[in-house]
Design a protein around this motif. Structure first.
Motif, PDB file in Angstrom:
ATOM      1  N   TYR A 203       0.911  -1.173  -0.202  1.00 52.45           N
ATOM      2  CA  TYR A 203      -0.100   0.152  -0.181  1.00 52.45           C
ATOM      3  C   TYR A 203       0.901   1.108   0.088  1.00 52.45           C
ATOM      4  O   TYR A 203       0.437   2.153  -0.464  1.00 52.45           O
ATOM      5  CB  TYR A 203      -0.769   0.104   1.303  1.00 52.45           C
ATOM      6  N   MET A 204       2.018   1.410   0.753  1.00 52.33           N
ATOM      7  CA  MET A 204       2.840   2.288   0.684  1.00 52.33           C
ATOM      8  C   MET A 204       3.281   2.854  -0.708  1.00 52.33           C
ATOM      9  O   MET A 204       3.472   4.024  -1.072  1.00 52.33           O
ATOM     10  CB  MET A 204       4.216   2.220   1.495  1.00 52.33           C
ATOM     11  N   VAL A 205       3.755   1.708  -1.503  1.00 51.40           N
ATOM     12  CA  VAL A 205       4.179   1.802  -2.772  1.00 51.40           C
ATOM     13  C   VAL A 205       3.238   2.394  -3.859  1.00 51.40           C
ATOM     14  O   VAL A 205       3.267   3.404  -4.423  1.00 51.40           O
ATOM     15  CB  VAL A 205       4.516   0.359  -3.546  1.00 51.40           C
ATOM     16  N   ARG A 206       1.837   1.955  -3.571  1.00 47.52           N
ATOM     17  CA  ARG A 206       0.830   2.530  -4.438  1.00 47.52           C
ATOM     18  C   ARG A 206       0.506   3.990  -4.004  1.00 47.52           C
ATOM     19  O   ARG A 206       0.181   4.890  -4.753  1.00 47.52           O
ATOM     20  CB  ARG A 206      -0.523   1.744  -4.285  1.00 47.52           C
ATOM     21  N   ALA A 207       0.689   4.237  -2.414  1.00 41.45           N
ATOM     22  CA  ALA A 207       0.553   5.688  -2.184  1.00 41.45           C
ATOM     23  C   ALA A 207       1.663   6.665  -2.605  1.00 41.45           C
ATOM     24  O   ALA A 207       1.329   7.745  -3.064  1.00 41.45           O
ATOM     25  CB  ALA A 207       0.537   5.719  -0.396  1.00 41.45           C
ATOM     26  N   VAL A 208       2.693   6.067  -2.561  1.00 40.66           N
ATOM     27  CA  VAL A 208       3.841   6.797  -3.359  1.00 40.66           C
ATOM     28  C   VAL A 208       3.606   7.360  -4.783  1.00 40.66           C
ATOM     29  O   VAL A 208       3.807   8.416  -4.958  1.00 40.66           O
ATOM     30  CB  VAL A 208       5.135   6.094  -2.927  1.00 40.66           C
ATOM     31  N   VAL A 209       3.303   6.407  -5.604  1.00 43.58           N
ATOM     32  CA  VAL A 209       2.920   6.618  -6.689  1.00 43.58           C
ATOM     33  C   VAL A 209       1.709   7.560  -6.846  1.00 43.58           C
ATOM     34  O   VAL A 209       1.887   8.389  -7.636  1.00 43.58           O
ATOM     35  CB  VAL A 209       2.658   5.464  -7.360  1.00 43.58           C
ATOM     36  N   CYS A 210       0.787   7.620  -6.135  1.00 43.34           N
ATOM     37  CA  CYS A 210      -0.263   8.514  -6.028  1.00 43.34           C
ATOM     38  C   CYS A 210       0.000   9.983  -5.495  1.00 43.34           C
ATOM     39  O   CYS A 210      -0.636  10.954  -6.108  1.00 43.34           O
ATOM     40  CB  CYS A 210      -1.553   7.892  -5.358  1.00 43.34           C
ATOM     41  N   SER A 211       0.970   9.929  -4.445  1.00 39.97           N
ATOM     42  CA  SER A 211       1.161  11.094  -3.796  1.00 39.97           C
ATOM     43  C   SER A 211       2.283  12.076  -4.315  1.00 39.97           C
ATOM     44  O   SER A 211       2.266  13.321  -4.495  1.00 39.97           O
ATOM     45  CB  SER A 211       1.670  10.702  -2.279  1.00 39.97           C
ATOM     46  N   LEU A 212       3.465  11.533  -5.208  1.00 36.84           N
ATOM     47  CA  LEU A 212       4.489  12.326  -5.530  1.00 36.84           C
ATOM     48  C   LEU A 212       4.076  12.842  -6.987  1.00 36.84           C
ATOM     49  O   LEU A 212       3.906  11.955  -7.825  1.00 36.84           O
ATOM     50  CB  LEU A 212       5.896  11.258  -5.364  1.00 36.84           C
ATOM     51  N   PRO A 213       4.469  14.033  -7.241  1.00 31.11           N
ATOM     52  CA  PRO A 213       4.155  14.534  -8.458  1.00 31.11           C
ATOM     53  C   PRO A 213       4.950  14.357  -9.666  1.00 31.11           C
ATOM     54  O   PRO A 213       4.728  14.449 -10.716  1.00 31.11           O
ATOM     55  CB  PRO A 213       4.367  16.119  -8.221  1.00 31.11           C
ATOM     56  N   CYS A 214       5.975  13.548  -9.185  1.00 28.60           N
ATOM     57  CA  CYS A 214       7.205  13.141 -10.336  1.00 28.60           C
ATOM     58  C   CYS A 214       6.443  11.989 -10.984  1.00 28.60           C
ATOM     59  O   CYS A 214       7.065  11.518 -12.230  1.00 28.60           O
ATOM     60  CB  CYS A 214       8.423  12.698  -9.797  1.00 28.60           C
ATOM     61  N   PHE A 215       5.486  11.304 -10.727  1.00 25.69           N
ATOM     62  CA  PHE A 215       4.714  10.110 -11.369  1.00 25.69           C
ATOM     63  C   PHE A 215       3.442  10.531 -12.029  1.00 25.69           C
ATOM     64  O   PHE A 215       2.803  11.269 -11.413  1.00 25.69           O
ATOM     65  CB  PHE A 215       4.549   9.076 -10.346  1.00 25.69           C
ATOM     66  N   PRO A 216       3.498  10.104 -13.525  1.00 22.23           N
ATOM     67  CA  PRO A 216       2.171  10.741 -13.885  1.00 22.23           C
ATOM     68  C   PRO A 216       1.098   9.961 -13.555  1.00 22.23           C
ATOM     69  O   PRO A 216       0.989   8.660 -13.052  1.00 22.23           O
ATOM     70  CB  PRO A 216       2.678  10.073 -15.652  1.00 22.23           C
ATOM     71  N   GLN A 217      -0.027  10.441 -13.391  1.00 23.34           N
ATOM     72  CA  GLN A 217      -1.340   9.994 -12.947  1.00 23.34           C
ATOM     73  C   GLN A 217      -2.186   9.282 -13.927  1.00 23.34           C
ATOM     74  O   GLN A 217      -3.100   8.745 -13.571  1.00 23.34           O
ATOM     75  CB  GLN A 217      -2.058  11.263 -12.144  1.00 23.34           C
ATOM     76  N   ASP A 218      -1.590   9.520 -15.192  1.00 22.36           N
ATOM     77  CA  ASP A 218      -2.524   9.120 -16.323  1.00 22.36           C
ATOM     78  C   ASP A 218      -1.682   8.465 -17.258  1.00 22.36           C
ATOM     79  O   ASP A 218      -0.416   8.884 -17.508  1.00 22.36           O
ATOM     80  CB  ASP A 218      -3.541  10.084 -16.979  1.00 22.36           C
ATOM     81  N   GLY A 219      -2.079   7.377 -17.924  1.00 21.33           N
ATOM     82  CA  GLY A 219      -1.277   6.516 -19.024  1.00 21.33           C
ATOM     83  C   GLY A 219      -0.333   5.642 -18.211  1.00 21.33           C
ATOM     84  O   GLY A 219      -0.376   5.458 -17.054  1.00 21.33           O
ATOM     85  N   ASP A 220       0.676   5.220 -19.002  1.00 18.47           N
ATOM     86  CA  ASP A 220       1.779   4.255 -18.555  1.00 18.47           C
ATOM     87  C   ASP A 220       3.085   5.077 -18.553  1.00 18.47           C
ATOM     88  O   ASP A 220       3.357   6.042 -19.020  1.00 18.47           O
ATOM     89  CB  ASP A 220       1.975   3.079 -19.715  1.00 18.47           C
ATOM     90  N   MET A 221       3.866   4.406 -17.633  1.00 14.93           N
ATOM     91  CA  MET A 221       5.390   4.805 -17.273  1.00 14.93           C
ATOM     92  C   MET A 221       6.151   3.881 -17.611  1.00 14.93           C
ATOM     93  O   MET A 221       6.123   2.610 -17.500  1.00 14.93           O
ATOM     94  CB  MET A 221       5.334   5.205 -15.769  1.00 14.93           C
ATOM     95  N   ASP A 222       7.299   4.278 -18.480  1.00 16.03           N
ATOM     96  CA  ASP A 222       8.397   3.344 -18.985  1.00 16.03           C
ATOM     97  C   ASP A 222       9.283   3.007 -17.924  1.00 16.03           C
ATOM     98  O   ASP A 222       9.927   4.120 -17.133  1.00 16.03           O
ATOM     99  CB  ASP A 222       9.004   3.974 -20.032  1.00 16.03           C
ATOM    100  N   CYS A 223       9.657   1.809 -17.483  1.00 16.88           N
ATOM    101  CA  CYS A 223      10.375   1.419 -16.530  1.00 16.88           C
ATOM    102  C   CYS A 223      11.462   0.493 -17.083  1.00 16.88           C
ATOM    103  O   CYS A 223      11.205  -0.575 -17.796  1.00 16.88           O
ATOM    104  CB  CYS A 223       9.662   0.539 -15.457  1.00 16.88           C
TER     105      CYS A 223
END
Length: 226
Positions: A203-223
């Motif tokens: 849940y912390m991982v999911r929350a970090v992705v939702c909370s930090l502005p550096c992650f796009p909130q829509d679409g896919d992210m290349d890893c």
């Protein structure tokens, strides 16, 4: 002979009362579940009270500060400028971070904040993004993780449906949660193991992705996997 007779007699009494070996096993499983209830909550309270942190935690926080303007906890900011004044392994730096963490009055809540910061440090370590953001609120990550946890609890009909996962959350006369969870975080979240699909770290991982502005909130992210 008397021992065997006593055993047979007790078995007959259980059979007459409608009992069985299977029921005894089920009762044993129930007792085991009761013993496990509260295990992680107690552990987090103990670790928080003793100011325990994972190995390499303070060095990881130094790396995080190199990728943001600061970390905010209980209104207190750990500024990026500390990385210019102190080295990652310096005791003084560790004391600065610990002083801010110790502002949190609830030990179990302190430990969830530490877990949230460890996830952020993994993002910095893996260089997923170059810049994490301006001020990172560790407490916001914890509360977002708790919200996602409660959503899953409703869908899975988990233990938290009796308290915080209800449609209408109940509170005590003093304004706290009915489950007595510290800092408005469900006690069942505190009592969840870190690992696993429904563990706190997930849940912390999911929350970090939702909370930090550096992650796009829509679409896919290349890893990039190496």
């Amino acid at each position: 002979k008397s021992t065997m007779g006593s055993f047979l007699g007790n078995s007959s009494m259980r059979a007459a009362a409608g009992g069985s070996c299977k029921e005894d096993v089920l009762e044993g499983d129930s007792d085991l579940a009761k013993d496990r209830a509260g295990q992680w909550l107690r552990r987090r309270r103990l670790d928080g009270a003793l100011n325990r942190v994972p190995k390499g935690f303070y060095m990881n926080m130094w790396n995080v500060l190199n990728r943001c303007r600061g970390i905010i906890i209980e209104g207190k900011v750990i500024p990026q400028s500390l990385t210019q004044e102190m080295t990652a392994g310096e005791l003084k730096f560790a004391l600065e971070v610990e002083t801010v963490l110790n502002i949190i009055p609830q030990p179990e809540y302190r430990q969830l904040v530490v877990e949230a910061l460890m996830v952020v440090s993994l993002v910095a370590e893996q260089q997923v993004v170059d810049w994490l953001g301006d001020l990172i609120s560790a407490q916001e990550i914890v509360h977002v993780a708790n919200t996602i946890f409660l959503q899953d609890q409703r869908q899975q009909d988990g233990d938290a449906v009796v308290c915080c996962a209800r449609d209408k959350r109940e509170s005590t006369p003093t304004g706290g949660l009915a489950c007595e969870g510290a800092a408005y975080v469900c006690s069942h979240f505190y009592d969840s193991a870190p690992s696993g699909s429904f563990g706190t770290m997930s849940y912390m991982v999911r929350a970090v992705v939702c909370s930090l502005p550096c992650f796009p909130q829509d679409g896919d992210m290349d890893c990039t996997i190496s």
